[in-house]
Scaffold this motif. Sequence first.
Motif, PDB file in Angstrom:
ATOM      1  N   THR A 258     -25.268  38.897 -47.779  1.00 23.06           N
ATOM      2  CA  THR A 258     -24.322  39.742 -48.519  1.00 23.06           C
ATOM      3  C   THR A 258     -25.016  40.939 -49.167  1.00 23.06           C
ATOM      4  N   THR A 259     -26.215  40.717 -49.701  1.00 24.66           N
ATOM      5  CA  THR A 259     -26.903  41.831 -50.356  1.00 24.66           C
ATOM      6  C   THR A 259     -27.595  42.733 -49.339  1.00 24.66           C
ATOM      7  N   GLY A 260     -27.753  42.230 -48.122  1.00 25.95           N
ATOM      8  CA  GLY A 260     -28.266  43.096 -47.065  1.00 25.95           C
ATOM      9  C   GLY A 260     -29.519  42.541 -46.404  1.00 25.95           C
ATOM     10  N   PRO A 261     -29.666  42.853 -45.121  1.00 22.49           N
ATOM     11  CA  PRO A 261     -30.827  42.344 -44.395  1.00 22.49           C
ATOM     12  C   PRO A 261     -32.085  43.095 -44.807  1.00 22.49           C
ATOM     13  N   ARG A 363     -37.448  51.817 -45.274  1.00 27.52           N
ATOM     14  CA  ARG A 363     -37.543  52.210 -43.867  1.00 27.52           C
ATOM     15  C   ARG A 363     -36.591  51.362 -43.046  1.00 27.52           C
ATOM     16  N   LYS A 364     -35.783  52.050 -42.255  1.00 25.50           N
ATOM     17  CA  LYS A 364     -34.732  51.376 -41.504  1.00 25.50           C
ATOM     18  C   LYS A 364     -35.301  50.819 -40.203  1.00 25.50           C
ATOM     19  N   GLU A 365     -35.823  49.606 -40.251  1.00 26.37           N
ATOM     20  CA  GLU A 365     -36.309  48.950 -39.036  1.00 26.37           C
ATOM     21  C   GLU A 365     -35.097  48.402 -38.285  1.00 26.37           C
ATOM     22  N   GLU A 369     -35.802  43.198 -35.671  1.00 22.94           N
ATOM     23  CA  GLU A 369     -37.238  43.153 -35.966  1.00 22.94           C
ATOM     24  C   GLU A 369     -37.514  42.585 -37.353  1.00 22.94           C
ATOM     25  N   LEU A 370     -36.464  42.502 -38.172  1.00 18.69           N
ATOM     26  CA  LEU A 370     -36.678  42.060 -39.548  1.00 18.69           C
ATOM     27  C   LEU A 370     -37.081  40.595 -39.569  1.00 18.69           C
ATOM     28  N   SER A 371     -38.025  40.252 -40.437  1.00 20.92           N
ATOM     29  CA  SER A 371     -38.470  38.865 -40.498  1.00 20.92           C
ATOM     30  C   SER A 371     -39.097  38.575 -41.857  1.00 20.92           C
ATOM     31  N   GLY A 372     -38.447  37.686 -42.622  1.00 19.77           N
ATOM     32  CA  GLY A 372     -39.001  37.285 -43.919  1.00 19.77           C
ATOM     33  C   GLY A 372     -39.495  38.479 -44.699  1.00 19.77           C
ATOM     34  N   LEU A 373     -40.681  38.356 -45.275  1.00 20.29           N
ATOM     35  CA  LEU A 373     -41.264  39.471 -46.021  1.00 20.29           C
ATOM     36  C   LEU A 373     -42.151  40.334 -45.136  1.00 20.29           C
ATOM     37  N   TRP A 377     -36.663  46.096 -45.009  1.00 23.51           N
ATOM     38  CA  TRP A 377     -36.155  47.460 -45.179  1.00 23.51           C
ATOM     39  C   TRP A 377     -36.682  48.098 -46.460  1.00 23.51           C
ATOM     40  N   SER A 378     -36.888  47.294 -47.485  1.00 28.49           N
ATOM     41  CA  SER A 378     -37.401  47.868 -48.734  1.00 28.49           C
ATOM     42  C   SER A 378     -38.677  47.145 -49.121  1.00 28.49           C
ATOM     43  N   PHE A 379     -39.694  47.899 -49.435  1.00 30.17           N
ATOM     44  CA  PHE A 379     -40.937  47.278 -49.871  1.00 30.17           C
ATOM     45  C   PHE A 379     -41.695  48.215 -50.797  1.00 30.17           C
ATOM     46  N   THR A 380     -42.637  47.619 -51.510  1.00 32.86           N
ATOM     47  CA  THR A 380     -43.368  48.377 -52.518  1.00 32.86           C
ATOM     48  C   THR A 380     -44.818  48.531 -52.085  1.00 32.86           C
TER      49      THR A 380
END
Length: 642
Positions: A258-261, A363-365, A369-373, A377-380
């Motif tokens: 719900t909060t986003g991938p 960054r819009k991957e 391709e998204l996987s765990g941490l 899409w958002s990281f510091t």
Amino acid sequence: MSDIVVILPDGSELSVPEGSSVADAAYEIGPGLGKDTVAGVVDGELVDKATALHDGANLVIVTDQSDEYLDVLRHSAAHVFAQALQRLHPEAKLTIGPWTDQGFYYDVTNVDLDMDDLEDIEAEMADIVEEDLPIERELVDREEALAKYEDNEFKREILETEAAGDDPISFYKQGEFEDLCKGPHVESTGEIGAFELLNISSAYWRGDEENETLTRVYGTAFASESDLHDFLEMQEEAKERDHRKLGQELELFSIDETTGPGLPLYHPNGKRILDELADYAKQLNLDAGYDPVETPHLFRTELWKKSGHYENYVDDMFLLDVNDEEYGLKPMNCPGHATIFDQQSWSYRDLPVRYFEDGKVYRKEQRGELSGLSRVWSFTIDDGHLFVRPDQIEDEINLIIDNILEVFDTFDLEAEVALATRPEKSVGSDEIWEQAETQLKAVLDDSGIDYGIEAGDGAFYGPKIDFAFKDALGRKWDGPTVQLDFNMPDRFDLSYTGEDNEEHQPVMIHRALYGSYERFFMVLIEHFNGKFPFWLAPEQVRILPISDDQLGYAKRLQNRDFGDFRVGVEDRSWTLGRKIREAQEDRVPYMIIVGGDEQETQTISVRDRKERERKDVEIDDFRAHLEDEREEKRAEPDFLDE
Ligand SMILES: [Zn+2]
Ligand SMILES: [Zn+2]
């Protein structure tokens, strides 16, 4: 015929006649080596031993003793898989089947496969290995190659893209099977000592979700059964340590549909660890003379046009329309920092200027391709940018490397280091590249670090040093980088006044100590198997009263004697055995156990997660022990001195 010169890994030069192949060069070095040659690495690329060399090529000869041999073997195993598949399912269409760090995969379509099918295919693969079919390279006319793939639009696409200019086309053949392929391969299918098919998943053609969905079959291969056995055991262990699994069990983070991938939510336990990491990085940065800065999450796209990110990066950016003006979430922190630098005038005496910021980027991957941490899409980024004079590069890089190596040491991680040099397309003068690469090399040589050269792998705007984390299971993860940049100072027209009173352009250095917090956190979770060092642990100590009668004493210890640490009290009316098991599962570094005796003597019993125990411990002694352990940031909790 004239000679060409190739450069061997030790830096020495070898003269060979023009037109010589990798194998010819190996024979030139020695007939034994020539005979043993499986393949070559030319300018960083693994190639067939028949590949012709060019003047100035960096050459590594690959034999069955080289690290690269496993890649070659696995690629051959991918072909054996494809051959077995086609024997059992002739309708299957092959697309691509490369080797990977872990083994190989082959993407196929027009066939329905489940895990039972894999068993049959494995049996057929075993036959093919048993048949010991020679694997031979074959050059095929372009017309003929296209005709072979009349019914396979994927292979045809490869012929028309990657292999567009090639004629003849390289194929590899074993028995009745052939595949469009650049190689390299082992000599025969019998060389594949051990293999296993591991998994089926789906993948998009070319990794693009707009394209057709293919079936991806994963497998692995090794030279021996015992290597395969060790690998499979390691896989099991890795599964146990998977950061997504532990992240949930230890309540560190979650990712919610719900909060986003790709948008991680950090829970209190995870956030405590991140805060400790941030404090540690901040201290290192302050000690190294960095100044903290802060920039927003959003900028007008004018900034991204100026920095060049818009051109190259726009597909990966999240864009927003605000009052008919285009804005973008920042994919990088550098342009913000360059702008800050640009607001002031600087003299040569002010440099180096060093900024740092824990900057969140977006960054819009591709969703697939998204996987765990590890892919989000958002990281510091624990981002640092330095603005230096060319003559300061060496000292600054030295300092940065010291800091990065301290981080590796603190977390008991091994470093794998590589220097990536000038690519074919680049900006900046020959002179500045030469100077920068020489300085980076000098620093690495002086530091005594073992490092590899990734020739031509630098960014177009400057050379870089890449650090990879090697974890407790021997796996490698992308880590921090130190990057020189001659481009952004130019695009932002940055300058300082030199000793000569003229305007000069500073060199920009991008660096991080962790890389991104997300990736680093993932590495730490799996590296430590959730058993974080004491200073990082979200709950450092848990007090276990033997009965409810000691609850008051437990609370006093929690609030007064150990109030300075993250301490929990187990107040559920469980047996002591169950309380210990629970604390053990939560990977709490230390348990304080208190019963009637302890309360009476105002002492404690201490147990750690390695099941070491001590009774009659003075409260002050244990507190002092914890203070030391926290202060020294020990990677492994060590028990009280006996
Ligand atoms: Zn191939
Ligand atoms: Zn940067």
